[in-house]
Design an enzyme around this catalytic site. Structure first.
Site, short mmCIF file in Angstrom:
data_model
loop_
_atom_site.label_atom_id
_atom_site.label_comp_id
_atom_site.label_asym_id
_atom_site.label_seq_id
_atom_site.Cartn_x
_atom_site.Cartn_y
_atom_site.Cartn_z
N GLU A 190 -5.43 -4.67 10.51
CA GLU A 190 -6.49 -5.31 9.74
C GLU A 190 -7.28 -4.29 8.92
O GLU A 190 -7.69 -3.25 9.44
CB GLU A 190 -7.42 -6.08 10.70
CG GLU A 190 -8.59 -6.78 10.03
CD GLU A 190 -8.16 -7.75 8.93
OE1 GLU A 190 -7.20 -8.51 9.14
OE2 GLU A 190 -8.79 -7.73 7.85
N THR A 225 -6.29 -11.62 4.22
CA THR A 225 -5.26 -11.57 5.27
C THR A 225 -4.16 -12.59 5.02
O THR A 225 -2.97 -12.28 5.12
CB THR A 225 -5.88 -11.86 6.66
OG1 THR A 225 -6.76 -10.80 7.00
CG2 THR A 225 -4.81 -11.95 7.72
N HIS A 265 -12.32 -5.09 11.33
CA HIS A 265 -12.68 -6.02 10.24
C HIS A 265 -14.15 -5.83 9.92
O HIS A 265 -14.96 -5.60 10.82
CB HIS A 265 -12.41 -7.46 10.68
CG HIS A 265 -12.49 -8.46 9.57
ND1 HIS A 265 -13.68 -8.79 8.96
CD2 HIS A 265 -11.53 -9.19 8.96
CE1 HIS A 265 -13.44 -9.68 8.02
NE2 HIS A 265 -12.14 -9.95 7.99
N ASP A 308 -3.28 -4.70 5.69
CA ASP A 308 -3.23 -5.92 4.87
C ASP A 308 -3.99 -5.79 3.55
O ASP A 308 -3.58 -6.35 2.54
CB ASP A 308 -3.69 -7.16 5.66
CG ASP A 308 -5.13 -7.11 6.14
OD1 ASP A 308 -5.71 -6.00 6.21
OD2 ASP A 308 -5.68 -8.18 6.45
N HIS A 309 -5.10 -5.06 3.55
CA HIS A 309 -5.91 -4.93 2.33
C HIS A 309 -7.00 -3.91 2.58
O HIS A 309 -7.13 -3.40 3.69
CB HIS A 309 -6.51 -6.27 1.91
CG HIS A 309 -7.23 -6.98 3.02
ND1 HIS A 309 -8.44 -6.57 3.51
CD2 HIS A 309 -6.86 -8.05 3.78
CE1 HIS A 309 -8.81 -7.36 4.50
NE2 HIS A 309 -7.87 -8.26 4.71
#
Ligand code: GP9
Ligand code: MN
Length: 715
Positions: free
Chosen positions: A259, A303, A420, A479-480
């Protein structure tokens, strides 16, 4: 002077202009302190200053048609409050996403909105009171008659004049905007542009109309449109590298979704200590193919966009989340179904958040996932979870009871959550000495990333002891971004850069995320410099497993293929190649970061690349928004029927299958002499031994929402 002002405010029209002025001031406050609108010339500055006026005058003047005194005043304040909600929601949204809220974000988020409140609250700040204080004060003054209740209704003619002048004013605004930026509304520009030129109201309305058009398009789609898409993907297809094809044939696939994990964390040291020592080891291991020029390509679906690209090799949507908007009823040809049908893989997702988040519970069924072990399968109470769900160390540990019962080979995905935003962790979970910047998200980021690293190390150690490591291929990817562009200038010095000359090029470089394919026991791995992105993962993985991807509609290409396409498209149409980084039409040298004064030759090359990027994104959008895959069934593919899947009682189902297969069962549990492997799991997570409590910190309250109507009706 002051008495004159008071007299004026004591009239209906004066009160109206007071509210308009205050709302205009608030909007400018947001424009200047929150939204980076990128004003480049005096006309743009002028338009930015005036663009809230026409639409607010129009909407506020609707109250003029009301004759009753109190109703007039309350309706006016109500319209003001609605406008403020829209403005303030965008302020909060922008702090996290560096973008504006689209209509589909607003409607499509219904399933996840509660999940976002944790972050939203963290993003609010005391000075946000400025957005609300005027309404509160004026309402008070009005109620206590400190402002006159003007009994004289506004003449119909005057009301009509206001509305029409507002419309004409908007027309003028639009014309000036078009003169500065031709085709502002017909070409798809950055949302920021529309807000800069026309304001938030106009943007939201424009976006709503576009959204409605998409719904319409979908209903009228034809099969020939699918052929256009297929023409592109089959000519774009890259044939596999013979040396790599099938080298992981028959292995289990374990996808670990890191994440918010950015590539700059790899090998990063803070206070002399590696942030992610275990992942660094994997990154440098010769059993890992690691990619250092791999970019995330997500849009607003974050996500879920990353997941969509990995499972289907098609892009997320230009606005909103594909999972939320289309996942409930689109036709997918996704990894779990392909691997099940071609190579008899079973499939499962492990995720410590509630199933409805990002509409996963519905989307996974259409993708052919057999099991979804969401928060309801774990004890997430008390300090075992944070806002987005079960802490990573516990997710990995507590998944073992389900993993070991799954028939091999399996394709499983772990979606972690602890790293996160807002990157907070209980003190019992970390002793990592982090940075001391003014930004708590940055300081927290290194700690939660460190925690994620430890959780993966513990999981690996289990996989090893349980005997899974040697017959598995582990795919790890970020993911980013975790730190948004607004945080980059504070981050810059930590990366050895200076905040003052930080450019969009630098921000684009930070969109690199790790992509590693680890095959324990092999030795051919290395750090690859091939440019690629999330769209390329599926064909790459399929080919490693010895499954040809040729017959499927996929936009990515195998990273190991000599025909691999090294142009990486971002969702906003910017792109990166090994040579050029093209952002908003500006060309940078990908190696040096220097902006290139484009000569004709460079411009022709870049134009060609831009055209291809646009085409690819457009075709992917057309494929998904019109649900064109319903018109195409690849050879040997059995269309997935979502009603075959039900994610309740996962463990019971696994056991049933295991029992019915008797000694043919390939689950780890069966292979371990019908004994659990959980004794092999070691964790230092203090919560592991804590008792179950009644409270949970996950921010979604309605976990088993299996009704997909609200998600599908939003599109
Ligand atoms: C929630 C998690 C976070 O379940 O996957 O999603 P994101 O906010 O990163 O899109
Ligand atoms: Mn994410």
């Amino acid at each position: 002077m002051f008495t004159k002002f008071r007299q004026y405010v004591n009239t209906r029209i004066g009160f109206f202009w007071l509210l308009i002025f205050l709302f205009w001031a608030k909007t400018l406050l947001a424009y200047l302190t929150e939204f980076s609108l990128g004003v480049a010339d005096p006309l743009q500055a002028f338009l930015m200053l005036v663009n809230p006026i026409a639409t607010t005058v129009f909407f506020f003047s609707l109250a003029f048609y009301i004759r009753k005194t109190n109703v007039y005043y309350y309706i006016l304040l109500f319209i003001d409050a609605l406008e403020t909600v829209l403005l303030y929601a965008n302020v909060i949204y922008h702090r996290e996403f560096t973008d504006f809220m689209t209509v589909s974000t607003i409607t499509g988020y219904s399933k996840v909105s509660q999940g976002l409140t944790g972050s939203s609250l963290a993003l609010a700040s005391w000075y946000d009171l400025f957005y609300w204080i005027d309404i509160i004060v004026i309402l008070g003054l009005f109620i206590f008659h400190r402002i006159n209740h003007d009994e004289r209704p506004i003449k119909k003619r005057t009301a009509f004049a206001y509305s029409s002048v507002a419309i004409a004013g908007f027309g003028l605004n639009l014309a000036l905007a078009e003169s500065n930026r031709p085709q502002l509304l017909t070409r798809t520009f950055d949302r920021t542009y529309i807000v800069k030129y026309l304001g938030l109201d106009a943007f939201t309305i424009y976006d709503g109309i576009k959204d409605e058009q998409t719904n319409h398009q979908r209903a009228s789609a034809k099969k020939s449109e699918l052929d256009t898409v297929r023409d592109y993907t089959s000519s774009h297809y890259a044939s596999p590298n013979a040396k790599m094809y099938g080298i992981a044939k028959g292995k289990n696939v374990i996808v670990i979704h890191l994440e918010s994990f950015q590539q700059f964390l790899i090998d990063k040291k803070v206070n002399g200590k590696e942030v992610t020592p275990f992942l660094n080891k994997l990154y440098h291991s010769n059993s890992t193919y690691a990619f250092k020029n791999f970019f995330h390509q997500v849009g607003q679906g974050k996500t879920s966009d990353a997941e969509n690209m990995l499972e289907t090799s098609t892009y997320g949507l230009s606005t909103g989340s594909l999972f939320s908007q289309l996942g409930s009823d689109n036709t997918f040809q996704a990894a779990p179904a392909i691997l099940n049908q071609r190579a008899n893989y079973s499939s499962a997702v492990f995720h410590g958040n509630v199933a409805s988040f990002w509409n996963r519970n519905n989307t996974y069924k259409n993708m052919g996932y057999q099991y979804f072990f969401d928060a309801s399968y774990f004890d997430t109470t008390g300090d075992k979870s944070t806002g987005y769900g079960l802490k990573d160390k516990l997710l990995f540990k507590d998944s073992v009871q389900y993993l070991e019962r799954l028939q091999q080979p399996f394709y499983v995905k772990y979606i972690t959550v602890t790293n996160h935003f807002p990157f907070t962790l209980d003190s019992e979970d970390t002793d990592f000495k982090t940075t001391d910047t003014s930004d708590s998200a940055i300081n927290g980021y290194f700690q939660t990333a460190h925690y994620l690293d430890q959780s993966i190390e513990e999981f690996y150690s289990y996989l090893d002891k349980a005997g899974l490591l040697k017959n598995s291929m582990i795919v790890l990817y970020g993911d980013h971004y975790g730190l948004s562009n607004s945080e980059n200038s504070t981050l810059a010095p930590l990366l050895g850069k200076s905040s003052s000359d930080w450019t969009s090029y630098d921000s684009a470089q930070l969109q690199r995320v790790p992509f590693m394919i680890n095959m324990p026991g092999t030795t051919g791995g290395k750090i690859e410099s091939t440019y690629g992105g999330e769209i390329d993962v599926l064909p790459t993985v399929l080919h490693l497993l010895g499954v040809s991807s040729k017959r499927y509609v996929q936009f990515g290409t195998d990273l190991f293929s000599s025909q691999h396409d090294t142009t990486v498209a971002f969702r906003n149409r910017d792109f990166v190649t090994p040579k050029y980084t093209v952002l908003n039409g500006n060309i940078y040298d990908s190696k040096t970061g220097e902006q290139i004064k484009s000569d004709e030759k460079v411009q022709t090359t870049v134009d060609k690349l831009q055209k291809k990027v646009n085409k690819e994104l457009n075709l992917s959008d057309s494929l998904n928004t019109k649900n064109l895959l319903r018109f195409y069934t690849p050879k040997g593919f059995k269309k997935v029927d979502a009603s075959d899947y039900n994610y309740a009682d996962g463990l019971e189902k696994e056991i049933q299958i295991q029992n019915s297969l008797k000694n043919k069962s390939t689950s780890l549990y069966s292979k371990n002499g019908n004994k659990s492997t959980d004794e092999f799991y070691e964790t230092d997570a203090p919560e592991a031994s804590h008792k179950k409590t009644d409270s949970t910190r996950i921010k979604i309250t309605n976990p088993d929402d299996t009704d997909n109507s609200s998600a599908s009706s939003s599109k």
